[in-house]
Design a protein around this motif. Structure first.
Motif, mmCIF file in Angstrom:
data_model
loop_
_atom_site.group_PDB
_atom_site.id
_atom_site.type_symbol
_atom_site.label_atom_id
_atom_site.label_comp_id
_atom_site.label_asym_id
_atom_site.label_seq_id
_atom_site.Cartn_x
_atom_site.Cartn_y
_atom_site.Cartn_z
ATOM 1 N N ASP A 32 1.049 -1.495 0.347
ATOM 2 C CA ASP A 32 -0.420 -0.521 0.055
ATOM 3 C C ASP A 32 1.195 1.102 -0.068
ATOM 4 O OD1 ASP A 32 1.228 0.720 2.594
ATOM 5 O OD2 ASP A 32 -0.746 -0.593 3.267
ATOM 6 N N ASP A 33 0.478 2.835 0.156
ATOM 7 C CA ASP A 33 1.078 3.498 0.523
ATOM 8 C C ASP A 33 2.797 3.436 1.528
ATOM 9 O OD1 ASP A 33 -1.236 3.858 2.176
ATOM 10 O OD2 ASP A 33 -0.361 5.522 2.863
ATOM 11 N N ARG A 34 2.350 2.318 2.624
ATOM 12 C CA ARG A 34 3.693 2.656 2.807
ATOM 13 C C ARG A 34 4.927 1.948 2.308
ATOM 14 N NH1 ARG A 34 1.188 -1.230 7.708
ATOM 15 N NH2 ARG A 34 0.185 -1.607 5.841
ATOM 16 N N VAL A 35 4.452 1.524 1.371
ATOM 17 C CA VAL A 35 5.519 1.495 0.300
ATOM 18 C C VAL A 35 6.639 1.961 -1.019
ATOM 19 C CG1 VAL A 35 6.321 -0.695 -2.053
ATOM 20 C CG2 VAL A 35 4.803 -1.495 -0.017
ATOM 21 N N VAL A 36 5.581 2.730 -1.051
ATOM 22 C CA VAL A 36 5.702 3.890 -1.772
ATOM 23 C C VAL A 36 6.859 5.109 -1.454
ATOM 24 C CG1 VAL A 36 5.094 5.563 -3.337
ATOM 25 C CG2 VAL A 36 3.975 3.786 -3.062
ATOM 26 N N GLU A 37 8.383 4.795 -0.763
ATOM 27 C CA GLU A 37 8.965 5.764 -0.011
ATOM 28 C C GLU A 37 9.475 7.220 -0.453
ATOM 29 O OE1 GLU A 37 12.211 3.729 2.232
ATOM 30 O OE2 GLU A 37 13.749 4.411 0.495
ATOM 31 N N ARG A 38 8.944 7.802 -2.217
ATOM 32 C CA ARG A 38 9.599 8.841 -3.063
ATOM 33 C C ARG A 38 8.762 8.353 -4.542
ATOM 34 N NH1 ARG A 38 15.628 11.823 -3.499
ATOM 35 N NH2 ARG A 38 14.482 13.786 -4.673
ATOM 36 N N THR A 39 7.976 9.535 -4.603
ATOM 37 C CA THR A 39 7.640 9.035 -5.865
ATOM 38 C C THR A 39 8.294 11.337 -6.656
ATOM 39 O OG1 THR A 39 5.471 8.976 -4.686
ATOM 40 C CG2 THR A 39 5.444 10.101 -7.553
ATOM 41 N N VAL A 40 9.338 10.488 -7.769
ATOM 42 C CA VAL A 40 9.801 11.733 -8.854
ATOM 43 C C VAL A 40 9.122 11.801 -9.681
ATOM 44 C CG1 VAL A 40 11.802 12.161 -9.596
ATOM 45 C CG2 VAL A 40 11.969 10.402 -7.522
ATOM 46 N N VAL A 41 8.752 13.182 -9.738
ATOM 47 C CA VAL A 41 8.608 13.587 -10.340
ATOM 48 C C VAL A 41 8.717 14.613 -12.000
ATOM 49 C CG1 VAL A 41 6.522 15.567 -11.726
ATOM 50 C CG2 VAL A 41 6.101 13.995 -9.893
ATOM 51 N N SER A 42 9.192 14.359 -13.182
ATOM 52 C CA SER A 42 10.258 14.366 -14.624
ATOM 53 C C SER A 42 10.447 16.441 -14.133
ATOM 54 C CB SER A 42 9.935 14.145 -15.463
ATOM 55 O OG SER A 42 8.895 14.655 -15.923
#
Ligand code: GUN
Ligand code: ZN
Length: 432
Positions: free
Chosen positions: A419-429
């Motif tokens: 779930d969202d706990r897996v997503v450590e960082r979201t990088v946007v170009s």
């Protein structure tokens, strides 16, 4: 400027096959507009010597993967998530329409737009095709927010000129004038795209659908989004209102609303003629499994969509859908495909592979949105939208992923437990 990221790397090749580098390197470079694009992606051992001077961010134990793509979501429905009802039509009437009517208030609209973008990014979603409400300023608020963050977002003002309450219902002529003005203001600005957005056939007059179709012909690179064949009562209603069309889906074709860049949510109750119409018109489906389970709408027929193929990608459909998380959506898609139909026409379930589920929410979703080569795969030339995943984000995930001895096992563990706990960082170009 060039940058590089070293970690495990998941990407998709041109045939949709998942490629995994245990020790991978993702090299990006800014283009003339300041958008970071993938320059190279592959094994660290092969690529590192080719880019000796590029600064590297090393993330041991992490997985880099394409940012997720949500092919259908409603930002004004943030506050109706988890509102139970006896099916789609009562749900719209009792919760959704009243909640959307509140978007006449600019302060409320701006607050929800900001919260919505936070949720997308927190869950690793970097591209979304989004409904707004009938109020033109609901589009301005969302696009302004996405623009600030450099997010790739496609959205549009809802068209609904009948069978809708005061405060939400729009007026036929004005709705089309407003749509064209919004196209001219926003489509193609930075990473934003406009979608002509008739809510669904029952809430639009013939004249409004015809006008929407005319705009779709005049602006061929603008998207179209709507709903179709979600619920049996909805289908009866649509067919009664448009008796001259062969099927519910055909109503949209009859009004010039099926073409490349048209995306229809749900597409559950289709026959083969509908599937052929989807394929021949290059129209795509947004498959919304958590919504379909929550509202008791039905089960998307993944097996038939493979046999009589048409483009489709996964979607949250928040607030009919129950989660922003792509992991939850992929998990629900697996359950829906597994479900065997019983009764008079029994049909066995099928197993979607974890690689396929992941593709349907990234590179396959990009294909469905006609954004292949732009986002979704991390192939060279793609905009560098990606997520940093922690496969050990919870004790059970750590235990299960450590024991995984194939890519399929690793991805399946993340889909089933993540779930969202897996997503450590979201990088946007195009981060600003
Ligand atoms: N059909 C028409 N409007 C909607 C909506 O807001 N959500 C869903 N799931 N179906 C719809
Ligand atoms: Zn929807």
């Amino acid at each position: 400027m060039q940058q590089a990221w070293r970690a495990s790397l998941l990407r998709f090749d041109a045939d949709g096959q998942a490629v995994f580098d245990e020790d991978g390197l993702l090299v990006t470079a800014a283009d003339d507009q300041g958008v970071q694009r993938v320059l190279a992606a592959g094994a660290h051992g092969t690529l590192a010597p080719q880019y000796p001077d590029v600064p590297v961010t090393h993330l041991p134990g992490r997985i880099l993967a394409p940012g997720f793509i949500d092919t259908h979501v409603h930002y004004p429905q943030l506050d109706v998530i988890g509102s139970p009802a006896e099916g789609l039509l009562p749900w719209l009437q009792h919760y959704t329409f009243p909640a959307e009517a509140q978007f006449a208030d600019p302060a409320h609209t701006a607050e929800v737009a900001s919260f919505f973008c936070d949720e997308l990014q927190r869950h690793g979603v970097t591209t979304a095709l989004t409904f707004c409400t009938t109020h033109p300023q609901s589009v301005d608020a969302l696009f302004s927010e996405a623009q600030k963050r450099g997010l790739r977002l496609i959205a549009g003002k809802c068209l609904q000129d009948r069978h809708s309450p005061d405060g939400l219902r729009d007026e036929t002529e004005q709705s089309l004038v407003d749509t064209e003005a919004l196209i001219n203001q926003w489509h193609g600005v930075d990473r934003l795209g406009y979608a002509i957005t008739p809510r669904f056939a029952p809430t639009s007059s013939h004249a409004q659908l015809r006008g929407a179709g005319e705009l779709a012909a005049k602006y061929p690179d603008v998207w179209i989004q709507s709903h179709v064949a979600e619920n049996v009562d909805e289908i009866d209603w649509a067919r009664a209102l448009f008796p001259d069309s062969r099927s519910y889906l055909a109503i949209y074709a009859d009004h010039g609303l099926m073409r490349r860049r048209a995306v229809y949510a749900h597409c559950i109750y289709f026959d083969d003629a509908d599937r052929t119409l989807m394929r021949d018109t290059h129209t795509a489906a947004a498959v919304c499994p958590t919504s379909n389970l929550f509202l008791g709408s039905g089960f998307f027929d993944f097996a038939s969509a493979k046999r009589a193929p048409f483009a489709h990608g996964l979607a949250s459909d928040v607030g009919g859908g129950t989660s922003f998380s792509p992991f939850v959506t992929m998990r629900a898609a697996y359950f829906v495909a597994r479900a065997a139909t019983t009764g008079l026409e029994p049909k066995p379930g099928i197993s979607l592979s974890p690689e396929r589920l992941w593709w349907l929410h990234t590179a396959g979703a990009a294909q469905a949105l006609d954004l292949e080569g732009v986002v979704g795969s991390l192939q060279p030339g793609n905009e560098a939208d990606f997520v940093v995943l922690n496969p050990e984000a919870t004790p059970l995930l750590a235990r299960r992923t450590r024991a995984a001895d194939s890519l399929a096992e690793l991805l399946f563990a993340l889909i089933v437990l993540g779930d969202d706990r897996v997503v450590e960082r979201t990088v946007v170009s195009q981060a600003k």
